[in-house]
Each structure stands twice: as structure tokens, then as C-alpha cells.
Design a protein around this motif. Structure first.
Motif, short mmCIF file in Angstrom:
data_model
loop_
_atom_site.label_atom_id
_atom_site.label_comp_id
_atom_site.label_asym_id
_atom_site.label_seq_id
_atom_site.Cartn_x
_atom_site.Cartn_y
_atom_site.Cartn_z
N ASN A 1 0.48 15.02 0.93
CA ASN A 1 0.30 15.33 2.21
C ASN A 1 0.32 16.62 2.68
N GLY A 2 0.74 17.55 1.58
CA GLY A 2 0.71 18.91 1.60
C GLY A 2 -0.67 19.50 1.16
N LEU A 3 -1.25 18.87 0.23
CA LEU A 3 -2.59 19.19 -0.47
C LEU A 3 -3.74 18.96 0.74
N LEU A 4 -3.59 17.78 1.18
CA LEU A 4 -4.73 17.17 2.03
C LEU A 4 -4.82 17.92 3.45
N THR A 5 -3.69 18.53 3.64
CA THR A 5 -3.69 19.24 5.30
C THR A 5 -3.55 20.79 5.00
N PHE A 6 -3.81 21.36 3.64
CA PHE A 6 -3.56 22.57 3.44
C PHE A 6 -2.25 23.39 3.74
N LEU B 1 -10.08 12.72 -3.22
CA LEU B 1 -8.77 13.23 -3.56
C LEU B 1 -7.78 12.49 -3.74
N GLY B 2 -7.55 11.73 -2.89
CA GLY B 2 -6.45 10.76 -2.99
C GLY B 2 -6.79 9.53 -4.08
N GLY B 3 -7.86 9.43 -4.12
CA GLY B 3 -8.25 8.31 -5.26
C GLY B 3 -8.09 8.84 -6.76
N LEU B 4 -8.17 10.35 -6.89
CA LEU B 4 -8.21 10.76 -8.23
C LEU B 4 -6.83 11.19 -8.46
N LEU B 5 -5.86 11.54 -7.46
CA LEU B 5 -4.49 11.84 -7.48
C LEU B 5 -3.62 10.72 -7.30
N SER B 6 -3.88 9.60 -6.67
CA SER B 6 -3.03 8.65 -6.34
C SER B 6 -3.62 7.52 -6.29
N ASP B 7 -3.87 6.70 -5.39
CA ASP B 7 -4.46 5.36 -4.99
C ASP B 7 -5.77 5.33 -4.07
N ARG B 8 -6.78 4.99 -4.53
CA ARG B 8 -8.00 5.27 -4.09
C ARG B 8 -8.28 4.13 -2.69
N ALA B 9 -7.66 3.04 -2.91
CA ALA B 9 -7.85 2.09 -1.82
C ALA B 9 -7.13 2.64 -0.40
N ALA B 10 -5.58 3.13 -0.95
CA ALA B 10 -5.02 3.65 0.10
C ALA B 10 -5.42 4.68 0.89
N TYR B 11 -5.88 5.70 0.23
CA TYR B 11 -6.75 6.84 0.71
C TYR B 11 -8.05 6.29 1.36
N LEU C 1 0.80 -1.36 0.01
CA LEU C 1 0.06 0.02 0.12
C LEU C 1 0.81 1.28 0.09
N PHE C 2 1.79 1.49 0.86
CA PHE C 2 2.96 2.53 1.01
C PHE C 2 3.63 2.54 -0.33
N ASP C 3 4.16 1.47 -0.74
CA ASP C 3 4.91 1.41 -2.17
C ASP C 3 4.10 2.11 -3.02
N ARG C 4 2.76 1.91 -3.25
CA ARG C 4 1.87 2.52 -4.26
C ARG C 4 1.87 3.84 -4.16
N ILE C 5 1.81 4.45 -3.01
CA ILE C 5 1.46 5.93 -2.96
C ILE C 5 2.92 6.68 -2.82
N ALA C 6 3.64 6.17 -2.72
CA ALA C 6 5.16 6.76 -2.58
C ALA C 6 5.54 8.09 -3.37
N ASP C 7 5.02 7.71 -4.94
CA ASP C 7 5.43 8.73 -5.76
C ASP C 7 4.74 9.93 -5.50
N ARG C 8 3.30 10.19 -4.96
CA ARG C 8 2.92 11.32 -4.86
C ARG C 8 2.60 11.56 -3.08
#
Length: 228
Positions: free
Chosen positions: A16-21, A158-168, A4-11
Motif C-alpha cells: 500500500n505504501g509503495l504503490l501509493t508513494f 510490481l504487485g506480482g513481483l512482490l506479492s500475488d499477481r492475480a490479486a494485483y 485473494l485477500f488472505d494471500r496478500i495479507a503478509d505484504r
């Protein structure tokens, strides 16, 4: 969990910055400041991800060492300190190796929290400090409602649109496995730490626990266990 963490590493850092403003950097800064250790202190960052806490440790004059079980995260890490791929429950360090330890947003992903506290206690020197940064949910009803809409609905979207939905989608669900502040205090005390100081900030969406190694681990001396 590793995949799961391997899949989202790129973004990972971008999201983190986007989702926490953009507040995530100030949260890490406060967690590192809470160590209150002198310049030059050797600090272990458990579950270091792409190295954002390690970089903050370096900015504040400390010597970071990062460990993470995700190869994908470590490949994308940017930090001046050494990094190792390792299980947080079996840290590859000798007893009493570090002056401090940080762990950011990882406790709820650990299968055995008591074992994590025991390992951190083992590798800290007497008087060493643990700073544990985690998510929280606001107490105020209106803030809690807004946070629930954002964290439980918008973050997975947003996580699903920009990275991996299952992870987010996992991210908000994982808070169900996070020990309460009282339980974290009990875990710390049972392992040989002082009762942790606990503070929330950013309207109650983040919390930090700070505890000091005050005794040998229950059931044995500080030297038991050795390097692993």
C-alpha cells in the motif's frame, strides 16, 4: 475474494505504501478527519484489513472496532481496538451501536452495495456519520493517462513481483464495479443518509464521501433487524 485477500495479507501494508508513494496514510487521515466526531466516539471500520484505519481512528481520539471477512488480514492486524471476522452485509452488532463508520477501498469489492449501506445505516445511531474512502480516476487527460499507465500496468507488475499477481491484476479491474459519485449519492439517500459530501484529492486519484444518518431506513423503523 476471501482467499485473494488472505494471500496478500503478509505484504499488504508494505505494498500500500509503495504503490501509493506513501500517500495512503494521508488519505486515511483525511477520511477519519472527515467524520468530525468528538473524542471518545465509537467508530466501526468495515473491511478493516490489517487495521490501518483503526489505528488512525485511535490516533484521533476515537474508539475503533474493526470487522473484516479475511482471516489472514485479521491475523496480521495491529490495532488497539477489538476486531471481528464478519460479513459486511450481516454485521454482528445491535441497531444504533456506533457513532460513526469508516470504509476504505472496499465498496468495489462488495457484492451488494445497497445492502452494505443498509447495514451501516442500521448500526449507526441517529446523526451518525459514514466516511467512505475510495479510488478515483483523474478527469484531466494527461493525469488520466499517467494514472492509467501506473494503476493498470505498473501496479499489477510490481504487485506480482512482490506479492500475488492475480490479486494485483484484480485491483484495477475492480474499479469497473465501483458506483459513480451520483450512484453513491442515490444509494445513500435511498437508505436514509443525507446526500454525501464528495471530494477528490491527490490530483483526483482518491475520493471521499461523507454522509450522515438522517432518518429511519425506508420501509421500517430504526429498531428493525436487531443484533446479528
Amino acid at each position: 475474494m476471501r482467499s485473494l485477500f488472505d494471500r496478500i495479507a503478509d505484504r499488504y501494508e508494505f505494498l500500500n505504501g509503495l504503490l501509493t508513494f506513501g500517500m495512503d496514510s494521508s488519505w486515511r487521515r483525511r477520511a477519519v478527519m472527515a467524520l468530525a466526531l468528538p473524542s471518545g466516539s465509537l467508530v466501526l471500520d468495515v473491511a478493516c484489513g490489517t487495521g490501518d484505519v483503526c489505528r488512525e481512528l485511535h490516533r484521533q481520539g476515537m474508539r475503533p472496532v474493526g470487522v473484516d471477512f479475511s482471516e489472514g488480514m485479521l491475523r496480521r492486524a495491529r490495532t488497539p481496538g477489538p476486531l471481528l471476522q464478519a460479513d459486511a452485509l450481516r454485521l454482528p452488532f445491535a441497531d444504533e451501536s456506533f457513532d460513526g463508520c469508516t470504509c476504505a477501498f472496499a465498496l468495489r469489492n462488495v457484492a451488494d452495495p445497497p445492502a452494505l449501506f443498509a447495514e451501516v445505516h442500521r448500526v449507526l445511531r441517529p446523526g451518525g456519520v459514514l466516511s467512505l474512502l475510495e479510488v478515483a480516476r483523474p478527469d484531466h487527460p494527461l493525469l488520466a493517462l499517467g494514472h492509467r499507465i501506473w494503476f493498470d500496468t505498473m501496479v499489477p507488475l510490481l504487485g506480482g513481483l512482490l506479492s500475488d499477481r492475480a490479486a494485483y491484476e484484480y485491483l484495477p479491474r475492480s474499479t469497473a464495479w465501483l458506483p459513480s459519485p451520483v450512484e453513491i449519492g442515490e444509494l445513500a439517500a435511498a437508505t436514509g443518509f443525507s446526500s454525501p459530501l464528495h471530494a477528490t484529492f491527490s490530483l483526483g486519484v482518491v475520493q471521499v464521501f461523507v454522509a450522515r444518518k438522517t432518518s429511519c431506513a425506508p420501509g421500517g423503523g430504526a429498531g428493525e433487524g436487531g443484533g446479528r
